[in-house]
Design a protein around this motif. Structure first.
Motif, PDB file in Angstrom:
ATOM      1  N   ARG A 127      -8.525   3.174   7.429  1.00 57.38           N
ATOM      2  CA  ARG A 127      -8.614   3.649   6.052  1.00 57.38           C
ATOM      3  C   ARG A 127      -7.741   2.794   5.125  1.00 57.38           C
ATOM      4  O   ARG A 127      -8.158   2.443   4.013  1.00 57.38           O
ATOM      5  CB  ARG A 127      -8.187   5.114   5.990  1.00 57.38           C
ATOM      6  CG  ARG A 127      -8.460   5.776   4.648  1.00 57.38           C
ATOM      7  CD  ARG A 127      -8.165   7.263   4.702  1.00 57.38           C
ATOM      8  NE  ARG A 127      -9.120   7.959   5.570  1.00 57.38           N
ATOM      9  CZ  ARG A 127      -8.796   8.568   6.700  1.00 57.38           C
ATOM     10  NH1 ARG A 127      -7.538   8.561   7.128  1.00 57.38           N
ATOM     11  NH2 ARG A 127      -9.720   9.181   7.413  1.00 57.38           N
ATOM     12  N   SER A 128      -6.540   2.440   5.580  1.00 57.51           N
ATOM     13  CA  SER A 128      -5.651   1.608   4.760  1.00 57.51           C
ATOM     14  C   SER A 128      -6.224   0.214   4.567  1.00 57.51           C
ATOM     15  O   SER A 128      -6.137  -0.357   3.478  1.00 57.51           O
ATOM     16  CB  SER A 128      -4.270   1.514   5.419  1.00 57.51           C
ATOM     17  OG  SER A 128      -3.623   2.774   5.418  1.00 57.51           O
ATOM     18  N   LEU A 129      -6.827  -0.357   5.627  1.00 58.26           N
ATOM     19  CA  LEU A 129      -7.446  -1.671   5.483  1.00 58.26           C
ATOM     20  C   LEU A 129      -8.616  -1.601   4.509  1.00 58.26           C
ATOM     21  O   LEU A 129      -8.767  -2.471   3.635  1.00 58.26           O
ATOM     22  CB  LEU A 129      -7.932  -2.181   6.848  1.00 58.26           C
ATOM     23  CG  LEU A 129      -8.670  -3.525   6.827  1.00 58.26           C
ATOM     24  CD1 LEU A 129      -7.788  -4.632   6.253  1.00 58.26           C
ATOM     25  CD2 LEU A 129      -9.148  -3.905   8.223  1.00 58.26           C
ATOM     26  N   GLY A 130      -9.461  -0.577   4.630  1.00 62.58           N
ATOM     27  CA  GLY A 130     -10.589  -0.434   3.724  1.00 62.58           C
ATOM     28  C   GLY A 130     -10.150  -0.254   2.284  1.00 62.58           C
ATOM     29  O   GLY A 130     -10.761  -0.806   1.358  1.00 62.58           O
ATOM     30  N   GLU A 131      -9.077   0.494   2.084  1.00 61.20           N
ATOM     31  CA  GLU A 131      -8.548   0.699   0.731  1.00 61.20           C
ATOM     32  C   GLU A 131      -8.077  -0.620   0.124  1.00 61.20           C
ATOM     33  O   GLU A 131      -8.281  -0.885  -1.062  1.00 61.20           O
ATOM     34  CB  GLU A 131      -7.398   1.707   0.782  1.00 61.20           C
ATOM     35  CG  GLU A 131      -6.752   1.993  -0.566  1.00 61.20           C
ATOM     36  CD  GLU A 131      -5.565   2.933  -0.452  1.00 61.20           C
ATOM     37  OE1 GLU A 131      -4.846   3.094  -1.455  1.00 61.20           O
ATOM     38  OE2 GLU A 131      -5.347   3.494   0.642  1.00 61.20           O
ATOM     39  N   THR A 132      -7.451  -1.458   0.951  1.00 57.93           N
ATOM     40  CA  THR A 132      -6.966  -2.745   0.455  1.00 57.93           C
ATOM     41  C   THR A 132      -8.107  -3.720   0.216  1.00 57.93           C
ATOM     42  O   THR A 132      -8.066  -4.532  -0.712  1.00 57.93           O
ATOM     43  CB  THR A 132      -5.971  -3.347   1.472  1.00 57.93           C
ATOM     44  OG1 THR A 132      -4.932  -2.396   1.734  1.00 57.93           O
ATOM     45  CG2 THR A 132      -5.345  -4.625   0.924  1.00 57.93           C
ATOM     46  N   ILE A 189       1.459  -0.892   8.649  1.00 56.34           N
ATOM     47  CA  ILE A 189       0.789   0.332   9.107  1.00 56.34           C
ATOM     48  C   ILE A 189      -0.602   0.086   9.677  1.00 56.34           C
ATOM     49  O   ILE A 189      -1.128   0.939  10.396  1.00 56.34           O
ATOM     50  CB  ILE A 189       0.680   1.382   7.972  1.00 56.34           C
ATOM     51  CG1 ILE A 189      -0.087   0.806   6.782  1.00 56.34           C
ATOM     52  CG2 ILE A 189       2.046   1.883   7.550  1.00 56.34           C
ATOM     53  CD1 ILE A 189      -0.427   1.848   5.743  1.00 56.34           C
ATOM     54  N   ALA A 190      -1.233  -1.060   9.375  1.00 58.16           N
ATOM     55  CA  ALA A 190      -2.627  -1.268   9.779  1.00 58.16           C
ATOM     56  C   ALA A 190      -2.806  -2.285  10.892  1.00 58.16           C
ATOM     57  O   ALA A 190      -3.913  -2.416  11.418  1.00 58.16           O
ATOM     58  CB  ALA A 190      -3.462  -1.693   8.569  1.00 58.16           C
ATOM     59  N   SER A 191      -1.781  -3.003  11.276  1.00 56.95           N
ATOM     60  CA  SER A 191      -1.916  -4.017  12.321  1.00 56.95           C
ATOM     61  C   SER A 191      -1.731  -3.400  13.700  1.00 56.95           C
ATOM     62  O   SER A 191      -1.179  -2.301  13.852  1.00 56.95           O
ATOM     63  CB  SER A 191      -0.875  -5.120  12.121  1.00 56.95           C
ATOM     64  OG  SER A 191       0.433  -4.609  12.337  1.00 56.95           O
ATOM     65  N   VAL A 199       0.848  -1.188   0.000  1.00 54.53           N
ATOM     66  CA  VAL A 199       0.000   0.000   0.000  1.00 54.53           C
ATOM     67  C   VAL A 199       0.882   1.235   0.000  1.00 54.53           C
ATOM     68  O   VAL A 199       1.964   1.256   0.609  1.00 54.53           O
ATOM     69  CB  VAL A 199      -0.949   0.014   1.221  1.00 54.53           C
ATOM     70  CG1 VAL A 199      -1.963  -1.112   1.125  1.00 54.53           C
ATOM     71  CG2 VAL A 199      -0.169  -0.098   2.520  1.00 54.53           C
ATOM     72  N   SER A 200       0.428   2.278  -0.670  1.00 53.70           N
ATOM     73  CA  SER A 200       1.250   3.477  -0.834  1.00 53.70           C
ATOM     74  C   SER A 200       1.567   4.150   0.500  1.00 53.70           C
ATOM     75  O   SER A 200       2.668   4.681   0.699  1.00 53.70           O
ATOM     76  CB  SER A 200       0.549   4.461  -1.771  1.00 53.70           C
ATOM     77  OG  SER A 200      -0.744   4.795  -1.275  1.00 53.70           O
ATOM     78  N   ALA A 201       0.607   4.113   1.428  1.00 52.52           N
ATOM     79  CA  ALA A 201       0.820   4.791   2.707  1.00 52.52           C
ATOM     80  C   ALA A 201       1.926   4.150   3.539  1.00 52.52           C
ATOM     81  O   ALA A 201       2.471   4.786   4.445  1.00 52.52           O
ATOM     82  CB  ALA A 201      -0.484   4.808   3.507  1.00 52.52           C
TER      83      ALA A 201
END
Length: 391
Positions: A313-318, A270-272, A251-253
């Motif tokens: 937000r990162s999880l939702g994007e993925t 970043i999301a865990s 992911v870009s973030a």
């Protein structure tokens, strides 16, 4: 063997049918001889004979009468909860949740133990087996032990009963986990990825609320990230058993953050929960676990809330392209972070933003109903399906 609700349809009357009947009753698809005959395409006389054999064996009992549709009221059938039990465990990196379950998949006794998977398979499994044996000693009210099920925090090869290249389980690669446990307890054993087990438990837990749901996705957001797919009521595994593993999607973030898989920029960085602990400590917050991150967010700490919202937000994007591709009836959010509203809201808003309107029009997006017992309930269902599977 695929683990899940056994398929329904016609069967040859010369084939063994006792296991098929048990399977339908265990999945709660039927509750009378008439229903069984209809589902299996068998003659009523054949069904009556097999059901009587199961009643005589103690696995099935008659329990009241149903509604008549013209003629005698049908006798209701159910699995005898006290005719046996299974032992299950959901392993994390440093702990495990254990349970003794009846033949309908309901936990009768549960316990949490400290368990370090980094100690290697033999040491960890010895500790686990000793604790499971203690649970088994108190199971006189549930009959004999019929199976053992394990949910594991890594890619699981269910066909060979082992994990394949797990990034957080050093020394476990291709260790014969299923055979080790089966030999120790002298009963069948099932091993399953923890996210898949949670997905199966959550899909079935929502049966009454979402009776027409056939496909669902479970995203686990705890110390680590995981995802399980249910297609037509069964776990979808893919060609090598790794379907749904979004943990290491780039992911870009995430920029160039190093990941445990050896790559950089993975979602997990970043999301865990583990990633959030590291980030918040760098921000100056005294947190040491995902639970403490959750507590800080619930206390409205602005830094923790922002970090958790960005993780959602990162999880939702993925998840968005996965949801667009699969077109599920439901997306369930599990794991510790799923109890935090800013995280859930961020995932939900990203899905609505990133998915086609036809995909989200009837999509149910909700938090887990099975909570911390999702893993044990799912792997319990898996071992029961294996025990009761049609021949």
């Amino acid at each position: 063997m695929q683990v899940g609700t056994p398929g329904r349809g016609h069967a040859d009357e010369s084939a063994p049918t006792a296991a098929s009947i048990i399977s339908l009753l265990a999945a709660e698809h039927v509750n009378s001889r008439r229903d069984i005959a209809r589902e299996l395409g068998l003659a009523p006389s054949t069904v009556s004979l097999r059901v009587q054999e199961l009643i005589d064996s103690g696995l099935v009992v008659e329990d009241g009468s149903g509604t008549s549709t013209g003629g005698r009221r049908p006798r209701m059938l159910r699995i005898n909860r006290s005719a046996g039990h299974v032992l299950v465990a959901d392993l994390g990196g440093r702990h495990a949740r254990l349970a003794r379950m009846d033949l309908l998949g309901e936990p009768r006794e549960a316990a949490d133990i400290t368990l370090d998977v980094a100690a290697g398979p033999e040491a960890a499994l010895e500790t686990l087996a000793a604790s499971l044996a203690q649970l088994n000693d108190g199971a006189a009210d549930l009959g004999g032990l019929r199976g053992v099920g394990l949910a594991l925090p890594g890619p699981v090869d269910v066909w060979h009963g082992r994990v394949d290249s797990p990034s957080r389980m050093p020394g476990w690669h291709h260790f014969p986990i299923r055979d080790w446990m089966a030999n120790r307890f002298a009963v069948p054993c099932a091993v399953e990825n923890d996210a898949n087990a949670m997905a199966l438990a959550e899909h079935r837990a929502h049966h009454q609320q979402l009776p027409h749901a056939r496909h669902s996705i479970l995203a686990k957001a705890g110390a680590a990230i995981g995802c399980g797919l249910i297609v037509d009521g069964r776990i979808y595994r893919g060609g090598s058993g790794a379907a749904g593993d979004i943990t290491h999607v780039r992911v870009s973030a995430a920029d160039h953050r190093a990941c445990s898989c050896g790559n950089v920029g993975c979602l997990e960085t970043i999301a865990s929960g583990s990633a959030l602990v590291r980030a918040l400590r760098e921000d100056g917050l005294d947190v040491n676990s995902t639970a403490e991150v959750v507590e800080a967010t619930r206390n409205a700490d602005p830094i923790a809330t922002t970090r958790v919202r960005n993780a959602g937000r990162s999880l939702g994007e993925t998840l968005s392209p996965v949801v667009n591709f699969v077109n599920p009836d439901a997306v369930f959010l599990g794991g510790l972070l799923s109890v935090v509203e800013p995280f859930v809201a961020a995932v939900r808003s990203q899905l609505y933003e990133g998915c086609h309107p036809l995909i989200t029009r009837d999509l149910h997006i909700g938090q887990s109903r099975t909570g911390p017992d999702a893993g044990i309930r799912g792997v319990g269902r898996a071992i029961l399906d294996q025990i009761f599977a049609p021949a």
